[in-house]
Design a protein around this motif. Structure first.
Motif, PDB file in Angstrom:
ATOM      1  N   THR A  64     -22.849  43.085-102.165  1.00 23.02           N
ATOM      2  CA  THR A  64     -23.902  43.309-101.171  1.00 23.02           C
ATOM      3  C   THR A  64     -24.676  42.039-100.857  1.00 23.02           C
ATOM      4  N   ARG A  65     -24.653  41.081-101.788  1.00 21.80           N
ATOM      5  CA  ARG A  65     -25.397  39.834-101.601  1.00 21.80           C
ATOM      6  C   ARG A  65     -24.525  38.589-101.628  1.00 21.80           C
ATOM      7  N   ALA A  66     -23.390  38.642-102.260  1.00 20.00           N
ATOM      8  CA  ALA A  66     -22.588  37.437-102.491  1.00 20.00           C
ATOM      9  C   ALA A  66     -21.981  36.895-101.202  1.00 20.00           C
ATOM     10  N   VAL A  67     -21.763  35.585-101.190  1.00 15.88           N
ATOM     11  CA  VAL A  67     -20.968  34.949-100.141  1.00 15.88           C
ATOM     12  C   VAL A  67     -19.501  35.078-100.528  1.00 15.88           C
ATOM     13  N   ARG A  68     -18.671  35.523 -99.602  1.00 14.97           N
ATOM     14  CA  ARG A  68     -17.236  35.661 -99.866  1.00 14.97           C
ATOM     15  C   ARG A  68     -16.546  34.394 -99.355  1.00 14.97           C
ATOM     16  N   VAL A  69     -16.238  33.522-100.280  1.00 12.50           N
ATOM     17  CA  VAL A  69     -15.660  32.222 -99.931  1.00 12.50           C
ATOM     18  C   VAL A  69     -14.138  32.389 -99.824  1.00 12.50           C
ATOM     19  N   ARG A  70     -13.639  32.319 -98.612  1.00 13.69           N
ATOM     20  CA  ARG A  70     -12.211  32.518 -98.360  1.00 13.69           C
ATOM     21  C   ARG A  70     -11.466  31.204 -98.171  1.00 13.69           C
ATOM     22  N   ARG A  71     -12.204  30.108 -98.118  1.00  9.81           N
ATOM     23  CA  ARG A  71     -11.560  28.834 -97.791  1.00  9.81           C
ATOM     24  C   ARG A  71     -12.198  27.713 -98.601  1.00  9.81           C
ATOM     25  N   GLY A  72     -11.373  26.832 -99.112  1.00  6.15           N
ATOM     26  CA  GLY A  72     -11.839  25.613 -99.751  1.00  6.15           C
ATOM     27  C   GLY A  72     -11.161  24.422 -99.097  1.00  6.15           C
ATOM     28  N   GLU A  73     -11.843  23.292 -99.061  1.00  3.00           N
ATOM     29  CA  GLU A  73     -11.284  22.079 -98.466  1.00  3.00           C
ATOM     30  C   GLU A  73     -11.454  20.908 -99.410  1.00  3.00           C
ATOM     31  N   ALA A  74     -10.425  20.084 -99.501  1.00  2.00           N
ATOM     32  CA  ALA A  74     -10.515  18.802-100.185  1.00  2.00           C
ATOM     33  C   ALA A  74     -10.679  17.729 -99.120  1.00  2.00           C
ATOM     34  N   ARG A  75     -11.719  16.924 -99.243  1.00  2.00           N
ATOM     35  CA  ARG A  75     -12.018  15.903 -98.245  1.00  2.00           C
ATOM     36  C   ARG A  75     -12.128  14.532 -98.901  1.00  2.00           C
ATOM     37  N   SER A  76     -11.841  13.523 -98.106  1.00  2.00           N
ATOM     38  CA  SER A  76     -11.946  12.146 -98.583  1.00  2.00           C
ATOM     39  C   SER A  76     -12.154  11.228 -97.397  1.00  2.00           C
ATOM     40  N   ASP A  77     -13.144  10.350 -97.502  1.00  2.00           N
ATOM     41  CA  ASP A  77     -13.388   9.353 -96.459  1.00  2.00           C
ATOM     42  C   ASP A  77     -13.539  10.000 -95.090  1.00  2.00           C
ATOM     43  N   GLY A  78     -14.212  11.142 -95.040  1.00  2.00           N
ATOM     44  CA  GLY A  78     -14.504  11.773 -93.766  1.00  2.00           C
ATOM     45  C   GLY A  78     -13.377  12.585 -93.173  1.00  2.00           C
ATOM     46  N   ARG A  79     -12.273  12.760 -93.878  1.00  2.00           N
ATOM     47  CA  ARG A  79     -11.171  13.563 -93.332  1.00  2.00           C
ATOM     48  C   ARG A  79     -10.747  14.618 -94.341  1.00  2.00           C
ATOM     49  N   THR A  80     -10.147  15.675 -93.837  1.00  2.00           N
ATOM     50  CA  THR A  80      -9.687  16.770 -94.671  1.00  2.00           C
ATOM     51  C   THR A  80      -8.293  16.461 -95.201  1.00  2.00           C
ATOM     52  N   LEU A  81      -8.161  16.483 -96.530  1.00  2.00           N
ATOM     53  CA  LEU A  81      -6.864  16.226 -97.153  1.00  2.00           C
ATOM     54  C   LEU A  81      -5.992  17.468 -97.188  1.00  2.00           C
ATOM     55  N   GLY A  82      -6.601  18.610 -97.411  1.00  2.00           N
ATOM     56  CA  GLY A  82      -5.853  19.852 -97.519  1.00  2.00           C
ATOM     57  C   GLY A  82      -6.794  21.025 -97.660  1.00  2.00           C
ATOM     58  N   VAL A  83      -6.218  22.205 -97.549  1.00  2.00           N
ATOM     59  CA  VAL A  83      -6.992  23.445 -97.561  1.00  2.00           C
ATOM     60  C   VAL A  83      -6.507  24.344 -98.682  1.00  2.00           C
ATOM     61  N   VAL A  84      -7.455  24.990 -99.364  1.00  2.00           N
ATOM     62  CA  VAL A  84      -7.151  26.037-100.340  1.00  2.00           C
ATOM     63  C   VAL A  84      -7.562  27.358 -99.694  1.00  2.00           C
ATOM     64  N   ASP A  85      -6.579  28.147 -99.322  1.00  2.00           N
ATOM     65  CA  ASP A  85      -6.826  29.376 -98.565  1.00  2.00           C
ATOM     66  C   ASP A  85      -6.815  30.571 -99.522  1.00  2.00           C
ATOM     67  N   PHE A  86      -8.008  30.988 -99.951  1.00  2.00           N
ATOM     68  CA  PHE A  86      -8.096  32.134-100.850  1.00  2.00           C
ATOM     69  C   PHE A  86      -7.688  33.419-100.143  1.00  2.00           C
ATOM     70  N   GLY A  87      -7.724  33.425 -98.815  1.00  2.00           N
ATOM     71  CA  GLY A  87      -7.295  34.592 -98.060  1.00  2.00           C
ATOM     72  C   GLY A  87      -5.822  34.901 -98.237  1.00  2.00           C
ATOM     73  N   ARG A  88      -5.049  33.952 -98.755  1.00  2.00           N
ATOM     74  CA  ARG A  88      -3.629  34.175 -98.993  1.00  2.00           C
ATOM     75  C   ARG A  88      -3.345  34.821-100.335  1.00  2.00           C
ATOM     76  N   LEU A  89      -4.387  35.035-101.131  1.00  2.00           N
ATOM     77  CA  LEU A  89      -4.181  35.658-102.432  1.00  2.00           C
ATOM     78  C   LEU A  89      -3.666  37.076-102.277  1.00  2.00           C
ATOM     79  N   ASP A  90      -2.704  37.441-103.083  1.00  2.00           N
ATOM     80  CA  ASP A  90      -2.208  38.816-103.130  1.00  2.00           C
ATOM     81  C   ASP A  90      -3.096  39.587-104.099  1.00  2.00           C
ATOM     82  N   ALA A  91      -4.300  39.913-103.642  1.00  2.00           N
ATOM     83  CA  ALA A  91      -5.303  40.521-104.512  1.00  2.00           C
ATOM     84  C   ALA A  91      -6.205  41.424-103.692  1.00  2.00           C
TER      85      ALA A  91
END
Length: 375
Positions: A64-91
């Motif tokens: 009821t209060r939590a933020v549901r974080v579905r996406r994570g990003e790895a960044r370096s020097d102002g650019r995105t290196l890759g994405v961790v997509d929690f929405g792809r979890l089979d859960a």
């Protein structure tokens, strides 16, 4: 005399007491702190934990209060290196739920008993059919005792030489800050830089948790704050740095107990296994300890005899899960340490390639998908 006595009213002890109460077990809780709060400030609850808490109603209260974080990003020097997509979890819960620990504890409590506070446990003694817990205010006895009192409870059960310890040189600075609206408000971000990692996690009400690798120095509050703000400027969060007004620090170690059970005495949570708090694996390990132990203890009290084979399997699974989580935490720490600029460039390229190539494997591992309770 209660059927089960729980030592510790942090998240792990609170959940265990609530679950035992739900199963009809008479349970009492002892707590050293005179009031709730303090201790670990973990914020992330992962998919297996949320699934394990559903039947008791805690997951609904948390969400009821939590933020549901579905996406994570790895960044370096102002650019995105890759994405961790929690929405792809089979859960059932394909996200990380983030919530301040105080609110998590309140959600976990449910109909569990109020703890008896302000007691310091001085000794734990096992007898043939009961366990005695001595405190600075008297004696408590129960047929089953569970130590869930965190790091401070460990020495009451284990000799120091019996514990497997790994010390790490890493230290981190941490703060929560209220930020104006931003496009990545519900995205977890890991900034990699030559000077070390900066992690940024969303929280409710526009807050974000920032954790930065720290080279060390003065431990005065103003110095900690100044170093964190400088790290944030250098690692990709210059605007947020101006809103930071305080910081705390913490170190990291890894400790694993040889066993979680001695007949009628159990040890769970940080008292049994301590790993890096970054990513919340330690909190989730402890909550899964409690959620999976509660029905076994309830069966014991109902039937009058211990479900030995089930308890042995529980202990094996929890120790194995702690070892796996500890190894993953060590890898995460290694990736976040300072390196030369040349090594930083190589690390960024390799991490970007790994995140692109592994698909759902990284979010599965990060979100406790390798825990035995998630099978």
């Amino acid at each position: 005399m209660p059927e089960v006595l729980v030592v510790g009213a942090g998240p792990v002890g609170t959940l265990l007491a609530a679950e035992l109460t739900r199963f009809g077990v008479d349970v009492a809780v002892l707590e050293r702190r005179p009031a709730a709060g303090g201790g670990s400030r973990a914020i992330g609850l992962h998919a297996p934990t949320l699934a394990a808490l559903e039947s008791g109603g805690a997951t609904e209260r948390i969400l009821t209060r939590a933020v549901r974080v579905r996406r994570g990003e790895a960044r370096s020097d102002g650019r995105t290196l890759g994405v961790v997509d929690f929405g792809r979890l089979d859960a059932r819960h394909p996200y990380v739920a983030t919530l301040p620990q105080g609110e998590t504890e309140a959600a976990l409590r449910g109909d569990g008993p109020e703890p008896e506070r302000g007691l310091t446990v001085t000794r734990v003694t096992r007898d043939r059919d009961r366990v005695r817990v001595d405190t600075d205010q008297g004696e408590h006895v129960a047929p089953i005792v569970v130590m869930a009192g965190g790091v401070g409870a460990r020495g009451l059960v284990f000799r120091s030489t019996a514990l497997r310890r790994t010390a790490y040189p890493d230290r981190y600075l941490m703060t929560d800050a209220a930020l104006p609206p931003r496009e990545d408000a519900e995205t977890a971000v890991v900034h990699l830089a030559p000077g070390g990692v900066l992690e940024s996690f969303p929280l409710p009400d526009g807050q974000r948790r920032f954790v930065a690798w720290d080279a060390g120095g003065s431990r005065e509050p103003h110095a900690l704050t100044a170093r964190l703000r400088e790290a944030m400027r250098e690692r990709g969060e210059s605007e947020a740095a101006e809103l930071v007004t305080s910081a705390t620090e913490f170190g990291v170690r890894r400790v694993l107990a040889p066993a979680l059970r001695r007949d009628r005495l159990f040890v769970i949570g940080d008292a049994a296994h301590e790993i890096s708090p970054i990513g919340g694996q330690g909190l989730n390990l402890g909550l899964l300890d409690a959620a999976t132990l509660a029905p076994l203890l309830a069966a014991w009290t109902r039937l009058g005899s211990a479900p030995e084979s089930d308890l042995a399997e529980w202990e094996r699974d929890r120790l194995r899960s702690a070892r796996v989580a500890g190894r993953l935490a060590a890898v995460n720490m290694g990736l976040g340490r300072p390196v030369s600029r040349r090594a930083h460039a190589v690390r960024s390229r390799v991490l970007g390639s790994v995140l692109t190539a592994t698909g759902s494997l990284v979010p599965h591992a990060y979100a406790m998908g390798l825990d035995a309770a998630g099978r």
